[in-house]
Design a protein around this motif. Structure first.
Motif, short mmCIF file in Angstrom:
data_model
loop_
_atom_site.label_atom_id
_atom_site.label_comp_id
_atom_site.label_asym_id
_atom_site.label_seq_id
_atom_site.Cartn_x
_atom_site.Cartn_y
_atom_site.Cartn_z
N TYR A 1 0.83 -1.22 0.00
CA TYR A 1 0.00 0.00 0.00
C TYR A 1 0.86 1.26 0.00
N ILE A 2 1.86 1.31 0.88
CA ILE A 2 2.73 2.48 0.92
C ILE A 2 3.53 2.59 -0.37
N PHE A 3 3.92 1.45 -0.94
CA PHE A 3 4.61 1.47 -2.23
C PHE A 3 3.70 2.10 -3.29
N ALA A 4 2.41 1.80 -3.23
CA ALA A 4 1.46 2.40 -4.17
C ALA A 4 1.35 3.91 -3.95
N LEU A 5 1.27 4.34 -2.71
CA LEU A 5 1.19 5.78 -2.42
C LEU A 5 2.40 6.52 -2.99
N LEU A 6 3.56 5.87 -2.91
CA LEU A 6 4.79 6.52 -3.34
C LEU A 6 4.97 6.50 -4.85
N ASN A 7 4.47 5.49 -5.52
CA ASN A 7 4.87 5.27 -6.91
C ASN A 7 3.75 5.28 -7.94
N VAL A 8 2.50 5.29 -7.50
CA VAL A 8 1.40 5.43 -8.47
C VAL A 8 1.19 6.92 -8.71
N ILE A 9 1.73 7.42 -9.79
CA ILE A 9 1.66 8.85 -10.08
C ILE A 9 0.84 9.16 -11.32
N GLU A 10 0.41 8.13 -12.03
CA GLU A 10 -0.46 8.31 -13.19
C GLU A 10 -1.92 8.08 -12.77
N HIS A 11 -2.71 9.14 -12.76
CA HIS A 11 -4.13 9.08 -12.43
C HIS A 11 -4.39 8.41 -11.08
N PRO A 12 -3.75 8.86 -10.04
CA PRO A 12 -4.02 8.29 -8.71
C PRO A 12 -5.36 8.78 -8.18
N PRO A 13 -5.98 8.06 -7.26
CA PRO A 13 -7.22 8.56 -6.64
C PRO A 13 -6.94 9.81 -5.82
N ARG A 14 -7.92 10.69 -5.77
CA ARG A 14 -7.72 11.95 -5.05
C ARG A 14 -8.86 12.15 -4.06
N LEU A 15 -8.51 12.37 -2.81
CA LEU A 15 -9.51 12.56 -1.77
C LEU A 15 -9.98 14.00 -1.73
N ALA A 16 -11.12 14.20 -1.06
CA ALA A 16 -11.65 15.55 -0.91
C ALA A 16 -10.66 16.43 -0.17
N TYR A 17 -10.54 17.66 -0.62
CA TYR A 17 -9.70 18.70 0.00
C TYR A 17 -8.22 18.47 -0.21
N ALA A 18 -7.83 17.49 -1.04
CA ALA A 18 -6.40 17.26 -1.28
C ALA A 18 -5.82 18.44 -2.04
N HIS A 19 -4.63 18.89 -1.62
CA HIS A 19 -3.99 20.04 -2.26
C HIS A 19 -3.19 19.64 -3.49
N THR A 20 -2.78 18.38 -3.57
CA THR A 20 -1.97 17.92 -4.69
C THR A 20 -2.57 16.65 -5.28
N VAL A 21 -2.22 16.37 -6.53
CA VAL A 21 -2.73 15.16 -7.19
C VAL A 21 -2.15 13.91 -6.55
N VAL A 22 -0.84 13.91 -6.32
CA VAL A 22 -0.15 12.79 -5.69
C VAL A 22 0.18 13.17 -4.24
N PRO A 23 -0.15 12.34 -3.27
CA PRO A 23 0.15 12.70 -1.87
C PRO A 23 1.65 12.88 -1.67
N SER A 24 2.02 13.90 -0.95
CA SER A 24 3.43 14.17 -0.68
C SER A 24 3.96 13.17 0.34
N VAL A 25 5.27 13.09 0.43
CA VAL A 25 5.89 12.20 1.41
C VAL A 25 5.46 12.59 2.82
N LYS A 26 5.36 13.89 3.08
CA LYS A 26 4.96 14.33 4.42
C LYS A 26 3.51 13.92 4.72
N THR A 27 2.65 13.97 3.70
CA THR A 27 1.26 13.54 3.90
C THR A 27 1.21 12.04 4.19
N ILE A 28 1.97 11.26 3.43
CA ILE A 28 2.02 9.81 3.65
C ILE A 28 2.53 9.51 5.06
N TRP A 29 3.58 10.22 5.46
CA TRP A 29 4.16 10.01 6.79
C TRP A 29 3.15 10.34 7.88
#
Length: 717
Positions: A77-105
């Motif tokens: 799952y964390i590997f997906a958060l880090l490396n799925v950068i083509e059309h990733p799912p986006r949650l409400a109120y997200a500031h970026t398309v791909v979650p940042s490392v700090k968001t994941i942390w």
């Protein structure tokens, strides 16, 4: 018979093997050692190489903290958060398309909370989680009366993110496919305010605290640093060379492995040889007419065991080096007077200089972070050579890592979007460049350690906040009494932190208490400098701080104006009726909740808020009739241009407060006229101004200011 090789897991279209790079698709910091990047099978994943800044604490995932049944699925799952950068799912109120490392942390702690809850219920795989389980967890989180809505929102958000990525994970790692919790956002479920509407709650530093704090920092940068720099530079250079002579020996000393005597002997021998090879003398002390080796200074500079040196264990080695001895090489004996007294009386030896370097570095941070308007992390990430000067523009530029940058700005060179700073900030950076051998101006770790010498990282936000507290204690205890400087008092909102400096600068620029920065730089001039460069760009976020402060000031003034009118304050002048109408219509803005920059700008554009109090008059701003409006130079002018103010303007109103100031001004002008040597043209202009003032007084109701009690202070104006 051999068993078939197991097929790799698939995360999206990416095959994942034990040797797969964890940060496969992430942009890495230029300082990254790519040979040491974490692999999927590693028990610890280091995410720090993917951080754009160097001031964040180490962000490593220790997989032994995760329940064993879920460990492999969480890795995928964390590997997906880090490396799925083509059309990733986006949650409400997200500031970026791909979650940042700090968001994941930030999600990880809440993810572990969910895993612990599942384990306690006997669930050992995500595929075994039912919709009923998820509903029970929702109630488990939201029914907890001891937890804030912020924590509840984050706990639910971690599960929503895991659910959103289910299609990228192998089937055993997927939560149920049904829409999670009716499709409601985590904020709605937790009854938490919309994160996008969150108000900036960073408290400002009170002016009575900020003024002596900045004055203290400037005193340290300009005076104390100048006294200590000669000896400090020599000490730093020798220490840096000593750390590089035998890193393995330094490591043995640090880890207490090997003989203490042999480690110290080998290090001293290397230091003495290096001094001889480079033509450097030994540091010395004056004792009467004799000069002896400064053993304490040699221990600090050479990273040698000071206790063994003082016992004379290596006297023969030192004597046999044949090196000349130069007194006071690593000491400071003379100190500049501030006012009538020097800031210090006793000599500062090497150990004392090391202690003072920490406070000087903190003073430099305070000056740079406050007077430039940069964020704390942006200041901490500054590197050597970050200041440039343009003699044609007469501007000083500061370049560095802009945080919270959009993708298009990250593609540009930092040198193309610099801050514009003043001479105080430039001087502070020059001092920092003398106090560091690292490429970073705020290197991490303890002074003189291997980390301080060679790390690509910088100090963290927490460590600089600790340094600020230590600086205030040191200055109030040792410096303020010595030079009769005001102490830095306690702030009503708590501890002084780096984050509060930026908000405080915006307040001072708008309010301009006393009109100066520590009696040195005008806030108006500082504002002009800041908005010239990157700080004036909407992307920097600093203009939002200014706008919030302008709105708060305008709202407070409207409330004050309304209270004064209610208590009988007189108003005269051509715009008196417009003033009373706007105050009556606009005073309710004082209680309005403003949470976004767009709301601020809309409110500031409201005509009812366009009342501007000057020194001797009040401007009820209306651009169509403003005498200060200059179509050739003031495109987009949204308020009065005080330098072009004309007393014939129909936007002028006079309150009792203005009349009081005019009377005081009259006394000053009359004193000027009493000077028999005053040139005739100047005498004429002063007389004209006096006539204008007397006309205003005559036209004001009752011919004088109404003496009412100030509703806010209880005093007379």
């Amino acid at each position: 018979m051999t068993s078939p090789h197991p097929l790799p897991d698939l995360v999206g279209d990416l095959p994942v093997t034990p040797a797969s790079l964890v940060l496969h698709a992430r942009e890495l910091h230029p300082d990254t050692d790519r040979t040491s990047l974490s692999r999927f099978s590693d028990p610890t994943w280091d995410l720090f190489p993917a951080l754009p800044d160097r001031h964040s604490p180490n962000q490593a995932i220790h997989w032994d903290l995760y329940p064993a049944p879920f460990r492999h699925a969480c890795k995928l799952y964390i590997f997906a958060l880090l490396n799925v950068i083509e059309h990733p799912p986006r949650l409400a109120y997200a500031h970026t398309v791909v979650p940042s490392v700090k968001t994941i942390w930030a999600d990880l702690g809440y993810l572990r909370r969910f895993l612990s809850w599942l384990t306690e219920r006997g669930v050992t795989a995500f595929a075994d989680v039912s919709t009923a389980d998820l509903d029970h967890y929702l109630r488990h989180v939201t029914d907890d009366a001891t937890t804030s809505t912020t924590i509840k929102r984050k706990a639910l958000l971690a599960v929503q993110r895991l659910h959103a990525y289910r299609s990228f994970l192998p089937p055993p790692c997927r939560l149920p496919a049904a829409p999670l919790w009716g499709g409601a956002s985590a904020a709605e479920l937790a009854e938490h305010p919309d994160p996008r509407q969150a108000e900036n709650r960073t408290p400002r530093i009170h002016p009575d605290v900020m003024q002596p704090l900045l004055s203290a920092a400037l005193l340290v940068v300009d005076t104390i640093a100048a006294d200590l720099l000669p000896a400090a530079r020599r000490l730093i250079q020798l220490r840096a060379r000593a750390l590089q002579l035998d890193p393995d020996n330094i490591a043995r000393q640090r880890n207490n492995t090997g003989s203490r005597w042999y480690c110290a002997h080998d290090q001293l021998a290397l230091v003495l040889k290096s001094l001889a090879d480079t033509g450097h003398p030994l540091p010395g002390l004056r004792q009467g007419r004799n000069v002896t080796v400064d053993l304490a200074g040699l221990a600090v500079a050479g990273h040698v065991d000071g206790e063994l040196l003082r016992k004379g264990c290596f006297a023969q080695l030192i004597d046999g080096s044949g090196l000349p001895i130069v007194p006071d090489l690593l000491r400071t004996n003379r100190f500049t007077a501030t006012g009538s007294r020097p800031w210090r009386h006793q000599p500062a030896d090497a150990s004392e200089i090391v202690r003072l370097i920490r406070h000087i570095t903190t003073a430099c941070f305070l000056v740079v972070a406050y007077l430039s308007g940069v964020r704390t992390g942006e200041a901490l990430n500054l590197g050597r050579g970050c200041v440039t000067r343009d003699p044609k523009l007469a501007l000083i530029f500061l370049s560095g890592q802009q945080l919270k940058a959009s993708a298009d700005r990250r593609e540009r060179s930092p040198q193309t979007i610099p801050w514009v700073i003043n001479e105080h900030s430039a001087q502070a950076i020059a001092v920092l460049e003398n106090l560091s051998v690292s490429t970073r101006l705020f290197p991490p770790g303890k002074w003189g350690s291997p980390e301080w010498l060679g790390s690509s990282r910088c100090r963290t936000t927490g460590s600089i906040n600790d340094d600020i507290r230590a600086f205030i204690t040191w200055f109030n205890t040792e410096i303020a009494p010595a030079v009769d400087h005001p102490v830095i008092g306690a702030d009503e909102h708590g501890t002084i932190t780096g984050r509060r400096l930026r908000r405080t600068l915006a307040w001072h620029i708008v309010r301009r208490p006393g009109g100066t920065v520590a009696g040195a730089t005008q806030y108006g001039h500082l504002h002009t400098q800041l908005v010239t460069g990157y700080a004036g760009n909407a992307a920097s976020g600093f203009l939002d701080e200014i706008s919030f402060e302008e709105f708060l000031l305008r709202a407070e003034q409207l409330h004050d104006d309304h209270q004064r009118l209610q208590h009988g304050e007189h108003v005269s002048g051509p715009a008196a009726d417009a003033y009373r109408h706007r105050v009556a219509a606009g005073h309710h803005f004082a209680g309005r909740t403003i949470t976004t920059p767009a709301q601020v700008n809309t409110a500031l554009a409201n005509p009812n808020l366009q009342i501007h109090h000057g020194v001797l008059l009040t401007c009820v701003w209306r651009p169509e009739t403003a005498a200060c409006q200059d179509t050739t130079t003031s495109a987009g002018q949204t308020g009065p241009a005080w330098p072009r103010c004309r007393l014939t303007c129909t936007n002028i109103a006079y309150t009792d407060r203005d009349i009081t100031e005019i009377r005081s001004h009259i006394y000053g002008l009359q004193a000027d006229l009493a000077d028999p040597g005053l040139p005739h043209p100047l005498r004429q202009r002063i007389q004209q101004r006096l006539d204008e003032h007397h006309r205003v007084l005559a036209e004001h109701p009752a011919g004088q200011p109404h003496t009412h009690t100030d509703p806010l202070t209880g005093s007379h104006p």
